[in-house]
Design a protein around this motif. Sequence first.
Motif, PDB file in Angstrom:
ATOM      1  N   GLN A 191      -0.202  41.753  -4.562  1.00 55.14           N
ATOM      2  CA  GLN A 191       0.573  42.599  -3.652  1.00 55.14           C
ATOM      3  C   GLN A 191       2.063  42.559  -3.968  1.00 55.14           C
ATOM      4  O   GLN A 191       2.764  43.585  -3.877  1.00 55.14           O
ATOM      5  N   LEU A 192       2.562  41.392  -4.350  1.00 51.71           N
ATOM      6  CA  LEU A 192       3.974  41.298  -4.718  1.00 51.71           C
ATOM      7  C   LEU A 192       4.254  42.059  -6.016  1.00 51.71           C
ATOM      8  O   LEU A 192       5.305  42.699  -6.160  1.00 51.71           O
ATOM      9  N   ALA A 193       3.302  41.993  -6.952  1.00 49.55           N
ATOM     10  CA  ALA A 193       3.460  42.747  -8.198  1.00 49.55           C
ATOM     11  C   ALA A 193       3.535  44.246  -7.914  1.00 49.55           C
ATOM     12  O   ALA A 193       4.321  44.975  -8.532  1.00 49.55           O
ATOM     13  N   LYS A 194       2.730  44.697  -6.961  1.00 55.07           N
ATOM     14  CA  LYS A 194       2.781  46.108  -6.588  1.00 55.07           C
ATOM     15  C   LYS A 194       4.141  46.457  -5.997  1.00 55.07           C
ATOM     16  O   LYS A 194       4.743  47.492  -6.339  1.00 55.07           O
ATOM     17  N   LEU A 195       4.660  45.606  -5.103  1.00 54.87           N
ATOM     18  CA  LEU A 195       5.971  45.862  -4.512  1.00 54.87           C
ATOM     19  C   LEU A 195       7.064  45.883  -5.578  1.00 54.87           C
ATOM     20  O   LEU A 195       8.048  46.613  -5.458  1.00 54.87           O
ATOM     21  N   SER A 196       6.891  45.068  -6.619  1.00 54.99           N
ATOM     22  CA  SER A 196       7.873  45.018  -7.696  1.00 54.99           C
ATOM     23  C   SER A 196       7.754  46.202  -8.641  1.00 54.99           C
ATOM     24  O   SER A 196       8.609  46.376  -9.515  1.00 54.99           O
ATOM     25  N   GLY A 197       6.693  47.007  -8.502  1.00 57.47           N
ATOM     26  CA  GLY A 197       6.560  48.217  -9.289  1.00 57.47           C
ATOM     27  C   GLY A 197       5.839  48.070 -10.610  1.00 57.47           C
ATOM     28  O   GLY A 197       5.800  49.012 -11.410  1.00 57.47           O
ATOM     29  N   PHE A 198       5.257  46.895 -10.877  1.00 58.69           N
ATOM     30  CA  PHE A 198       4.550  46.695 -12.144  1.00 58.69           C
ATOM     31  C   PHE A 198       3.426  47.727 -12.298  1.00 58.69           C
ATOM     32  O   PHE A 198       2.743  48.070 -11.334  1.00 58.69           O
ATOM     33  N   SER A 199       3.242  48.191 -13.520  1.00 61.19           N
ATOM     34  CA  SER A 199       2.138  49.100 -13.824  1.00 61.19           C
ATOM     35  C   SER A 199       1.965  49.169 -15.349  1.00 61.19           C
ATOM     36  O   SER A 199       2.943  49.397 -16.065  1.00 61.19           O
ATOM     37  N   PRO A 200       0.739  48.913 -15.806  1.00 62.52           N
ATOM     38  CA  PRO A 200      -0.446  48.653 -15.010  1.00 62.52           C
ATOM     39  C   PRO A 200      -0.455  47.236 -14.434  1.00 62.52           C
ATOM     40  O   PRO A 200       0.182  46.343 -14.984  1.00 62.52           O
ATOM     41  N   GLN A 214      -8.338  46.958  -5.696  1.00 56.44           N
ATOM     42  CA  GLN A 214      -7.621  48.228  -5.887  1.00 56.44           C
ATOM     43  C   GLN A 214      -6.887  48.629  -4.618  1.00 56.44           C
ATOM     44  O   GLN A 214      -5.788  49.193  -4.678  1.00 56.44           O
ATOM     45  N   SER A 215      -7.450  48.312  -3.462  1.00 57.50           N
ATOM     46  CA  SER A 215      -6.775  48.637  -2.201  1.00 57.50           C
ATOM     47  C   SER A 215      -5.488  47.828  -2.026  1.00 57.50           C
ATOM     48  O   SER A 215      -4.583  48.231  -1.303  1.00 57.50           O
ATOM     49  N   LEU A 216      -5.411  46.674  -2.702  1.00 56.52           N
ATOM     50  CA  LEU A 216      -4.207  45.842  -2.632  1.00 56.52           C
ATOM     51  C   LEU A 216      -3.188  46.191  -3.709  1.00 56.52           C
ATOM     52  O   LEU A 216      -2.061  45.687  -3.682  1.00 56.52           O
ATOM     53  N   HIS A 220      -6.352  48.029 -12.509  1.00 60.61           N
ATOM     54  CA  HIS A 220      -7.541  47.757 -13.310  1.00 60.61           C
ATOM     55  C   HIS A 220      -8.100  46.388 -12.929  1.00 60.61           C
ATOM     56  O   HIS A 220      -7.340  45.426 -12.754  1.00 60.61           O
ATOM     57  N   VAL A 221      -9.415  46.299 -12.786  1.00 59.17           N
ATOM     58  CA  VAL A 221     -10.102  45.038 -12.520  1.00 59.17           C
ATOM     59  C   VAL A 221     -11.057  44.779 -13.670  1.00 59.17           C
ATOM     60  O   VAL A 221     -11.955  45.579 -13.943  1.00 59.17           O
ATOM     61  N   VAL A 222     -10.857  43.660 -14.354  1.00 58.55           N
ATOM     62  CA  VAL A 222     -11.660  43.290 -15.512  1.00 58.55           C
ATOM     63  C   VAL A 222     -12.568  42.133 -15.123  1.00 58.55           C
ATOM     64  O   VAL A 222     -12.136  41.195 -14.438  1.00 58.55           O
ATOM     65  N   ARG A 313       8.732  42.633   8.804  1.00 57.45           N
ATOM     66  CA  ARG A 313       8.783  44.043   8.406  1.00 57.45           C
ATOM     67  C   ARG A 313       7.723  44.359   7.348  1.00 57.45           C
ATOM     68  O   ARG A 313       7.066  45.405   7.405  1.00 57.45           O
ATOM     69  N   LEU A 314       7.523  43.469   6.399  1.00 54.66           N
ATOM     70  CA  LEU A 314       6.518  43.688   5.357  1.00 54.66           C
ATOM     71  C   LEU A 314       5.115  43.759   5.963  1.00 54.66           C
ATOM     72  O   LEU A 314       4.279  44.561   5.531  1.00 54.66           O
ATOM     73  N   LEU A 315       4.859  42.932   6.982  1.00 55.82           N
ATOM     74  CA  LEU A 315       3.555  42.964   7.654  1.00 55.82           C
ATOM     75  C   LEU A 315       3.393  44.247   8.456  1.00 55.82           C
ATOM     76  O   LEU A 315       2.326  44.872   8.443  1.00 55.82           O
ATOM     77  N   GLU A 316       4.445  44.642   9.160  1.00 60.68           N
ATOM     78  CA  GLU A 316       4.355  45.831  10.009  1.00 60.68           C
ATOM     79  C   GLU A 316       4.132  47.103   9.193  1.00 60.68           C
ATOM     80  O   GLU A 316       3.428  48.012   9.638  1.00 60.68           O
ATOM     81  N   GLU A 317       4.708  47.165   8.010  1.00 61.82           N
ATOM     82  CA  GLU A 317       4.522  48.357   7.187  1.00 61.82           C
ATOM     83  C   GLU A 317       3.267  48.277   6.331  1.00 61.82           C
ATOM     84  O   GLU A 317       2.954  49.232   5.611  1.00 61.82           O
ATOM     85  N   GLY A 318       2.538  47.145   6.411  1.00 61.78           N
ATOM     86  CA  GLY A 318       1.309  47.007   5.650  1.00 61.78           C
ATOM     87  C   GLY A 318       1.521  46.679   4.195  1.00 61.78           C
ATOM     88  O   GLY A 318       0.582  46.734   3.394  1.00 61.78           O
ATOM     89  N   ALA A 319       2.747  46.325   3.813  1.00 68.95           N
ATOM     90  CA  ALA A 319       3.035  45.992   2.417  1.00 68.95           C
ATOM     91  C   ALA A 319       2.412  44.663   2.022  1.00 68.95           C
ATOM     92  O   ALA A 319       2.119  44.438   0.848  1.00 68.95           O
ATOM     93  N   ILE A 320       2.219  43.782   2.999  1.00 71.04           N
ATOM     94  CA  ILE A 320       1.507  42.523   2.785  1.00 71.04           C
ATOM     95  C   ILE A 320       0.298  42.504   3.702  1.00 71.04           C
ATOM     96  O   ILE A 320       0.429  42.649   4.927  1.00 71.04           O
ATOM     97  N   GLN A 321      -0.872  42.354   3.105  1.00 72.40           N
ATOM     98  CA  GLN A 321      -2.122  42.304   3.851  1.00 72.40           C
ATOM     99  C   GLN A 321      -2.684  40.884   3.813  1.00 72.40           C
ATOM    100  O   GLN A 321      -2.633  40.223   2.772  1.00 72.40           O
TER     101      GLN A 321
END
Length: 360
Positions: A191-200, A214-216, A220-222, A313-321
Motif C-alpha cells: 500500500q505504501l508503494a502504491k502511495l509512492s507511485g511505483f509502477s509496476p 490487486q485491490s491493495l 502483478h501477482v507472481v 487521514r490516510l485511514l479515512e480516505e482508504g489509502a491504508i487498509q
Amino acid sequence: MSSLSSSQLQKALVLPSRRGSFVLSSIPIPRPQKGQLLLKVHACALNPVDWKIQTRGIIVQDFPIVLGTDISGTVEAIGDGVEGFSVGDRVLTQGVFDNNCGGFQQYTLANADITAKETNISFEQASTIPVGLGTAALGLYTESIPKDIDPLERGSVGLFPPWEEGGRNKYAGKSVLIFGASSSVGQYALQLAKLSGFSPIITTASLHNTAFLQSLGATHVVDRHLSFAELQSSIRQITSKPLEVIFDAISLPETQNAAYELLSPGGCLAIVLFSSINSANEGGKRIVKVFGQVNFPPENRKVGSALYKRLTRLLEEGAIQPNRVEVLPRGLEGIVGGLDRLKNDAVSGVKLVARPQETA
C-alpha cells in the motif's frame, strides 16, 4: 478524567520468566506520564515475535513482562502536555515490550505522538495496523539512520515518504518488487508503494490472493511457488525496468537470495530477518534489515511520529487498509493458543486478534 483509581487492578497475560509459560495475572493499572495516554485495550493483535520471545528467550531481558505491540482501544486518561486527544477517543498505537506499554492486558500506556485516532474501522481491524505498517514504513522511508549503525542491524531503503508534502507519486514510473505481499508487513509495504507511485508493483504470493492484493495496489501477482528461473522469467515478461527497490517481507534464505539476485546494481533490498544472503556486496547492491519499532530509537521515532500525525487521514480516505481479521475466543486466555498456531505456521491470510475486555 479517568474514573479509574491508582489502586485498581487489571487482568494481564504475563510471561513470568525467560522461556516460561504465560500466566493470566492481576496487575496494577498504570498511570500516564508526561506525553502519554492511558488506553483501555479493546483489541490486540498477535505477531510472530511474541511467540519467539517466549520460546527462544530473545529480545526481552527483564521479567515478568507483558508482550503484545499491536493495540487499539479508547483513551481512558491523558498525561501532562498531551494535546489533541479526549477521553473516549478511539485510537490505535504501537506498544513496547514493557509491563506498562504492552498490549496483552486490559489497560496500557501509549506515547501520544505514536497514537492515531481511528473512526471508520473496527477496533479489531485497527489493531492489525501498527506493527505491520510501522515495519514497512521504517524499512522504506527512514532517511536518517546513523552512519555508525550496521545496515544489517538497522537500516532502510531511505525513500521520501508519501505522507509528507510532495511524497505522493514521487516514484512514479519506477518498479518495485515485494516478496510475501499477502503477509501483514507485505500488505502495508504494498500500500505504501502504491502511495509512492511505483509502477509496476510486482508481488509474490499464493495466487488465490491475487484479487485481494490487486485491490491493495499490486499490478502483478507472481506465484510464490515458482522456481527462481521461473520467477526471473515472469518478471522479465512484466517489465524491463531496473528493480532498484525490493522489500522481502518473508526473508527466508531462499527469498532473500532470490531477491538479491533480482536486485539491480545500485539498488536496495530491505529484509525483516537477519541476512542469509550468500553473495553480498555485488554491483553496489545494498541490503538493509528493518527494525520495526516506531517508538525508538530517535530516527525511528521521527518517522513514526510523522506517520501517526497523518495516519487518521490516510485511514479515512482508504489509502491504508487493515489486515483481514480472525478474532480469538476467551479474551487474553485465547492468546496462548493463537501464538501456538503462529508458531506452527497454521495461520494464513488473516491477523489473529484478541479482545482483552472479554477475559473471564
